[in-house]
Design an enzyme around this catalytic site. Sequence first.
Site, short mmCIF file in Angstrom:
data_model
loop_
_atom_site.label_atom_id
_atom_site.label_comp_id
_atom_site.label_asym_id
_atom_site.label_seq_id
_atom_site.Cartn_x
_atom_site.Cartn_y
_atom_site.Cartn_z
N ASN A 127 -23.15 81.52 104.53
CA ASN A 127 -23.72 80.44 103.73
C ASN A 127 -23.07 79.09 104.08
O ASN A 127 -21.88 79.02 104.37
CB ASN A 127 -23.63 80.73 102.23
CG ASN A 127 -22.25 81.09 101.75
OD1 ASN A 127 -21.44 81.68 102.48
ND2 ASN A 127 -21.95 80.75 100.50
N ILE A 128 -23.91 78.05 104.07
CA ILE A 128 -23.46 76.70 104.40
C ILE A 128 -23.90 75.79 103.26
O ILE A 128 -25.11 75.57 103.06
CB ILE A 128 -24.06 76.24 105.75
CG1 ILE A 128 -23.64 77.20 106.87
CG2 ILE A 128 -23.61 74.80 106.05
CD1 ILE A 128 -24.30 76.94 108.21
N GLU A 129 -22.91 75.28 102.52
CA GLU A 129 -23.22 74.49 101.32
C GLU A 129 -23.26 72.99 101.65
O GLU A 129 -22.94 72.57 102.77
CB GLU A 129 -22.17 74.79 100.24
CG GLU A 129 -22.22 76.27 99.85
CD GLU A 129 -21.35 76.62 98.65
OE1 GLU A 129 -20.46 75.84 98.27
OE2 GLU A 129 -21.61 77.72 98.09
N CYS A 159 -31.18 86.54 97.48
CA CYS A 159 -31.92 85.72 96.52
C CYS A 159 -33.42 85.80 96.82
O CYS A 159 -33.84 86.27 97.89
CB CYS A 159 -31.43 84.27 96.55
SG CYS A 159 -32.12 83.28 97.89
N GLU A 203 -28.17 84.80 104.70
CA GLU A 203 -29.27 85.60 105.23
C GLU A 203 -30.19 84.75 106.09
O GLU A 203 -30.63 85.15 107.17
CB GLU A 203 -30.10 86.21 104.09
CG GLU A 203 -29.37 87.22 103.22
CD GLU A 203 -28.65 86.58 102.04
OE1 GLU A 203 -28.13 85.45 102.16
OE2 GLU A 203 -28.59 87.24 100.99
N CYS A 243 -28.49 79.88 102.45
CA CYS A 243 -27.86 81.19 102.30
C CYS A 243 -27.55 81.82 103.66
O CYS A 243 -28.22 81.55 104.67
CB CYS A 243 -28.79 82.15 101.56
SG CYS A 243 -29.16 81.68 99.88
N CYS A 283 -34.64 84.08 100.09
CA CYS A 283 -34.30 84.87 101.29
C CYS A 283 -35.18 86.11 101.40
O CYS A 283 -35.54 86.51 102.51
CB CYS A 283 -32.83 85.26 101.28
SG CYS A 283 -31.76 83.84 101.59
N1 THU Z 1 -25.87 82.78 98.63
C1 THU Z 1 -26.14 83.41 99.82
O1 THU Z 1 -25.60 83.05 100.87
N2 THU Z 1 -27.04 84.43 99.80
C2 THU Z 1 -27.70 84.86 98.69
O2 THU Z 1 -28.55 85.74 98.78
C3 THU Z 1 -27.42 84.27 97.38
C4 THU Z 1 -26.48 83.13 97.37
C5 THU Z 1 -24.89 81.67 98.63
C6 THU Z 1 -25.47 80.31 98.37
C7 THU Z 1 -24.28 79.57 97.81
O3 THU Z 1 -23.53 79.02 98.87
C8 THU Z 1 -23.44 80.66 97.13
O4 THU Z 1 -23.93 81.90 97.61
C9 THU Z 1 -23.50 80.64 95.63
O5 THU Z 1 -24.79 80.62 95.19
#
Ligand code: THU
Length: 134
Positions: A48-50, A92, A61, A59, A95
């Site tokens: 994941n890259i925020e 999620c 995925e 996300c 995804c």
């Molecule tokens: N996140 C994912 O990478 N995959 C998911 O299926 C659900 C959430 C990440 C997004 C965010 O960076 C962190 O989890 C918290 O929501």
Amino acid sequence: MPKHTHILIEELVKRSIQAKNRAYAPYSGFRVGACVLTTNGRIYCGANIENASYSLTICAERVAIFRAVFEEERGFTAIAIATDSDEFVYPCGACRQVISEFSDNPDVILINKNGETKTVKFKQIFPDAFRLKR
Ligand code: THU
């Protein structure tokens, strides 16, 4: 199950746990690693890259899937998702829709912080994907 598949799945799980270390998650502190096993037998990973503008976060995925698709892969048979949680964390909704575009009922392998796994079939968790019908 085709010959050697279990070895590839073990590799997929190992690589997903490693991919988690590449997360950029300074806002949530929640690291996710994901890898797909393509129909060509290759593995592509993501984390994941925020973003400071939170909703722009992507996300793990989707990073993994988009990396594969950019390399001209068009299908995958399994996706593994690793987090630091005690629980098994499911992909999620956004995804799930992206997974549905590039696979046909793949194995979804969830990995908790202890490296324990739980496998479900994708259609169990996303039975009626949107498809463009004109
Ligand atoms: N996140 C994912 O990478 N995959 C998911 O299926 C659900 C959430 C990440 C997004 C965010 O960076 C962190 O989890 C918290 O929501």
